[in-house]
Design an enzyme around this catalytic site. Structure first.
Site, short mmCIF file in Angstrom:
data_model
loop_
_atom_site.label_atom_id
_atom_site.label_comp_id
_atom_site.label_asym_id
_atom_site.label_seq_id
_atom_site.Cartn_x
_atom_site.Cartn_y
_atom_site.Cartn_z
N HIS A 195 -2.19 -3.97 2.45
CA HIS A 195 -1.21 -5.02 2.21
C HIS A 195 -0.27 -5.09 3.41
CE1 HIS A 195 2.34 -6.91 0.29
NE2 HIS A 195 1.54 -7.32 -0.68
N ASP A 223 -0.06 4.54 -0.59
CA ASP A 223 0.45 3.38 -1.32
C ASP A 223 -0.27 3.35 -2.67
OD1 ASP A 223 0.83 0.88 -2.43
OD2 ASP A 223 0.43 -0.24 -0.59
N GLN A 237 -1.27 -0.16 -6.61
CA GLN A 237 -2.37 -0.67 -7.43
C GLN A 237 -3.14 0.44 -8.13
OE1 GLN A 237 -2.78 -3.85 -7.97
NE2 GLN A 237 -1.28 -4.58 -6.49
N LYS A 261 4.46 -3.67 -11.51
CA LYS A 261 3.01 -3.74 -11.63
C LYS A 261 2.49 -2.82 -12.74
CE LYS A 261 2.50 -4.82 -6.70
NZ LYS A 261 2.19 -6.25 -6.81
N CYS A 299 -1.36 -11.36 0.79
CA CYS A 299 -0.64 -10.52 1.76
C CYS A 299 -1.58 -9.52 2.42
CB CYS A 299 0.54 -9.80 1.11
SG CYS A 299 1.85 -10.91 0.59
#
Length: 408
Positions: free
Chosen positions: A123, A201, A204, A227, A366
């Site tokens: 991202h 990261d 997700q 999220k 993104c």
């Protein structure tokens, strides 16, 4: 087995109509919806407590402080951090990544000629902060390439890791394609070939399966509340204690000081050193409630359900023909990202779906480097949460069939 009727009943928004059609919400990789137990917990804070934390001796301040620190402990347990003070509240994944980049740069840990490695699947929020850091320090950015299936080519690490490598940052799951990267293997390769800091990261991944930062062995892990059934403007940055102690603060102000004078300021201990100013107390307490809600359902059950939805969606879309699914052969979770042949730009299909009450994301998500690799402007992305159903997948497929007829 999940009781989807009960789960969906906790999300009032799922019963509304959009453009005269029942809402089919399939944009969960961008933002998941928030269940009543979380909304009620936030409302309870604002109607019964609503005081600043850590600064008051009065009763409401004491209660608010305890409730927010309880949420920190829930986040610690959620990712299996060793200590609760290794958990820092942020506004989300993007702020967490920027905090790390800024703090590393201001702590003298990078110099001209050093190298930072990211992956081609990132991202923008896991690209731009490192580019800015390279500009400030003279370091160089390197990129782990992917193949036509979206799978990272990890041979790159053996060839490029060296004593110059100061930091490696990658996502555990791609937001654009849903591909699950082999995080433990990447960490192992980095540890074997360099002394680099490792940033993961987890925006997700945290909502979808079990996270264990100690087992993973990373130095930092970041994720967002919005999220995973929490509120926008909330998130978590985990950092290993010994690394956080070495880093300079990101923001300056109240709460993060030990002593302050015009001659010199000394900083508070962890985690407050990185939490300047009044925090999003209600949102952070809500994030703790979201963690409770997820754990109450079970992350293994969530993973199984979302994987089944993704596989069913992919299978039914492929039966239509006339489309391409990106990352089709890769290990994925919760996302089907595709384009329609001879059907113009992805947003055209997105607008047709919207008229049918179907919310998907269209565009580059993104992740322009991914789209550039595939030589496309963007994809249609359907992303799933625990409250989605197989019937909703059928509605999406029928919507795509209609879009193909209209745009073909």
């Amino acid at each position: 087995m999940l009781n989807l009727k009960n789960i969906r009943s906790e999300f009032p928004i799922l019963s509304r109509e959009v453009n005269g059609k029942p809402l089919v919400y399939l944009d969960n990789a961008a933002t998941s919806q928030t269940p009543l137990p979380v909304l009620n917990r936030i409302m309870q804070y604002y109607t019964e407590t609503n005081a600043n934390v850590h600064r008051g001796i009065h009763t409401l301040s004491q209660i608010a402080t305890q409730e927010m620190e309880d949420a920190r402990k829930k986040a610690q347990k959620f990712i299996n951090a060793k200590h609760d003070y290794e958990v820092i509240f942020t506004k989300g994944t993007t702020e967490g990544l920027n905090l790390i980049a800024y703090a590393v740069g201001n702590s003298g840990l990078l110099k001209s000629g050093d190298e930072i490695i990211v992956s081609q699947l990132e991202h923008h929020s896991n690209i731009v902060p490192w580019q800015l850091l390279c500009e400030r320090t003279g370091a160089k950015l390197k990129v782990i390439p992917m193949d036509e299936n979206g799978v990272l080519q990890l041979d790159f690490l053996e060839e490029n890791l060296s004593e110059k490598t100061r930091l490696v940052s990658f996502n555990q799951v791609s937001n654009a394609l849903g591909i699950i990267n082999p995080a433990e293997e990447i960490v192992r390769k980095v540890r074997q070939n360099s002394n680099a800091l490792i940033v993961v990261d987890g925006a997700q991944s945290a909502p979808h399966f079990q996270i264990d930062v100690q087992k993973l062995g990373c130095d930092f892990f970041v994720f967002s509340g919005h999220k995973m059934y929490g509120m926008m403007g909330t998130g978590i940055l985990y950092g290993r204690e010994e690394i956080l102690e070495k880093l300079a603060p990101f923001h300056g102000g109240g709460e993060m000081i030990a002593t302050c004078s015009f001659e010199k300021t000394t900083f508070a201990g962890l985690p407050f050193k990185f939490e300047a100013g009044t925090p999003n107390v209600g949102g952070n307490i809500g994030l703790g409630a979201a963690i409770d809600w997820v754990e109450g359902i079970g992350r293994a059950e969530i993973h199984e359900h979302e994987t089944a939805l993704m596989q069913y969606c992919q299978s039914e879309l492929l039966k239509l023909g006339g489309l391409k699914i990106y990352g089709e052969k890769a290990n994925r979770i919760g996302v089907v990202s595709f384009t329609l042949e001879n059907a113009g730009i992805a947003s055209d299909a997105g607008m047709i779906l919207d008229k049918m009450g179907i919310a998907v994301r269209t565009g580059h998500h993104c992740t322009q480097p991914i789209m550039d690799y595939f030589k496309i402007a963007g994809t249609i992305r359907a992303s799933f949460a625990v409250y989605n159903t197989f019937e909703e997948v059928d509605i999406l497929v029928e919507g795509i069939r209609k879009a193909q007829r209209m745009l073909g």
